[in-house]
Scaffold this motif. Sequence first.
Motif, short mmCIF file in Angstrom:
data_model
loop_
_atom_site.label_atom_id
_atom_site.label_comp_id
_atom_site.label_asym_id
_atom_site.label_seq_id
_atom_site.Cartn_x
_atom_site.Cartn_y
_atom_site.Cartn_z
N GLY A 1 9.39 -14.23 -5.54
CA GLY A 1 8.03 -13.96 -6.44
C GLY A 1 7.34 -12.65 -5.86
N GLY A 2 6.17 -12.51 -6.20
CA GLY A 2 5.43 -11.41 -5.81
C GLY A 2 4.04 -11.28 -6.40
N LEU A 3 3.23 -10.10 -6.17
CA LEU A 3 1.75 -10.01 -6.56
C LEU A 3 1.64 -8.60 -6.93
CD1 LEU A 3 0.15 -8.95 -3.12
CD2 LEU A 3 2.46 -10.02 -2.94
N LEU A 4 0.52 -8.56 -7.67
CA LEU A 4 -0.01 -7.39 -8.03
C LEU A 4 -0.64 -6.50 -7.11
CD1 LEU A 4 -1.65 -7.85 -11.60
CD2 LEU A 4 0.80 -6.74 -11.02
N ALA A 5 -0.50 -5.31 -6.73
CA ALA A 5 -1.19 -4.71 -5.50
C ALA A 5 -1.09 -3.17 -5.90
CB ALA A 5 -0.30 -5.07 -4.22
N GLN A 6 -2.00 -2.59 -4.92
CA GLN A 6 -2.52 -1.04 -5.28
C GLN A 6 -2.03 -0.58 -3.86
OE1 GLN A 6 -3.01 -0.57 -8.06
NE2 GLN A 6 -3.64 1.51 -8.29
N PRO A 7 -1.48 0.65 -3.75
CA PRO A 7 -1.29 1.21 -2.77
C PRO A 7 -2.64 1.96 -2.20
CG PRO A 7 0.13 2.36 -4.39
CD PRO A 7 -0.73 1.29 -4.98
N LEU A 8 -2.94 1.75 -0.89
CA LEU A 8 -4.15 2.40 -0.27
C LEU A 8 -4.26 3.83 -0.72
CD1 LEU A 8 -5.91 0.51 1.31
CD2 LEU A 8 -5.21 1.91 3.28
N THR A 9 -5.50 4.29 -1.07
CA THR A 9 -5.92 5.68 -1.35
C THR A 9 -6.63 6.31 -0.18
OG1 THR A 9 -7.39 4.97 -2.86
CG2 THR A 9 -5.42 5.67 -3.81
N ASP A 10 -7.59 5.54 0.19
CA ASP A 10 -8.62 5.89 1.43
C ASP A 10 -7.70 6.00 2.74
OD1 ASP A 10 -10.63 6.18 -0.68
OD2 ASP A 10 -11.34 4.23 -0.26
N THR A 11 -8.51 6.55 3.78
CA THR A 11 -7.85 6.83 4.84
C THR A 11 -8.55 5.43 5.51
OG1 THR A 11 -7.72 8.89 4.96
CG2 THR A 11 -7.97 8.00 7.14
N LEU A 12 -7.78 4.98 6.59
CA LEU A 12 -8.12 3.50 6.92
C LEU A 12 -8.37 3.95 8.62
CD1 LEU A 12 -7.72 0.55 5.81
CD2 LEU A 12 -5.58 0.46 7.12
N LYS A 13 -9.70 3.33 8.91
CA LYS A 13 -10.38 3.17 10.20
C LYS A 13 -10.52 2.17 10.86
CE LYS A 13 -11.28 7.86 9.46
NZ LYS A 13 -10.50 8.71 10.16
N GLN A 14 -10.25 2.02 11.97
CA GLN A 14 -10.30 0.79 13.01
C GLN A 14 -11.90 1.04 13.66
OE1 GLN A 14 -8.41 -1.88 13.53
NE2 GLN A 14 -10.23 -2.72 14.28
#
Length: 237
Positions: free
Chosen positions: A140-153
């Motif tokens: 099975g699976g899910l709707l999802a969206q590739p990340l476009t913003d830069t990810l900060k910790q």
Amino acid sequence: MAPILAPAHPPNSPARLHALIPAAGVGSRAGTAGPKQYELLEGRPLVLHTLAAFAQVRRLASVVVVVAPGDDRLASGEGYEVVPCGGATRAMSVAQGLDHLARRGASDQDWVLVHDAARCLVRPEWIDALIDTCEQDAVGGLLAQPLTDTLKQEDGGRVQGTLPRRGKWLAQTPQMFRIGVLRRALAQAGEDVTDEASAVEALGLHPMLVTGSAQNIKVTWPEDFALAGAVLRSRQA
Ligand code: CTP
Ligand code: MG
């Protein structure tokens, strides 16, 4: 009244598709007087926009909406059943809804599409794309969206590091799994998982990522209502 499921699902018959819509939250981040799913958007409670999208997906055998116990703001309607069996967390509300589907005759092999009531901009064609992609899949699976913003910790309000964005996706709903697998996954995962996929992943399975749309937002913050309203108006234009 909602269509009544056949009491017993005949053996060896093809798997059916059910939708389960958790709507038992309080919407604490939304800044509204009541639960956000009942906030009026373009003159209609938010959850009715969500249900209108599902009403256009012809392949669904049933649509169940889980609301909080004692909540009588939404009654069962054309093509959907409202069940007041919500729990303290989203995972608990989903687990209770799955128990209800099983009691109503859904089999372990049937598919369930779990969708946040708060994702009221979902479109029938995205739901259909998820079904088309997952229906023949083992997991099975899910709707999802590739990340476009830069990810900060973050640490103490300052950036501690930049995380590689490549291969990172934002999980949306619907999320589509076999009812038997999902019930087992949620029972083992505990009540704090925030989506179905993470519970299924904990079984060692790998759900499919199906590209959704950046418009498939979960109305969460006060400013999201205006955004959702603008998108709905743009669709009517
Ligand atoms: N939900 C639910 N039962 C809960 C908590 C959430 O059915 N105990 C539902 C919400 O109604 C929503 C969906 O799960 O449709 C996604 O949850 P979220 O957006 O977090 O909604 P809330 O929990 O209501 O909002 P908040 O976290 O801001 O309080
Ligand atoms: Mg929540």
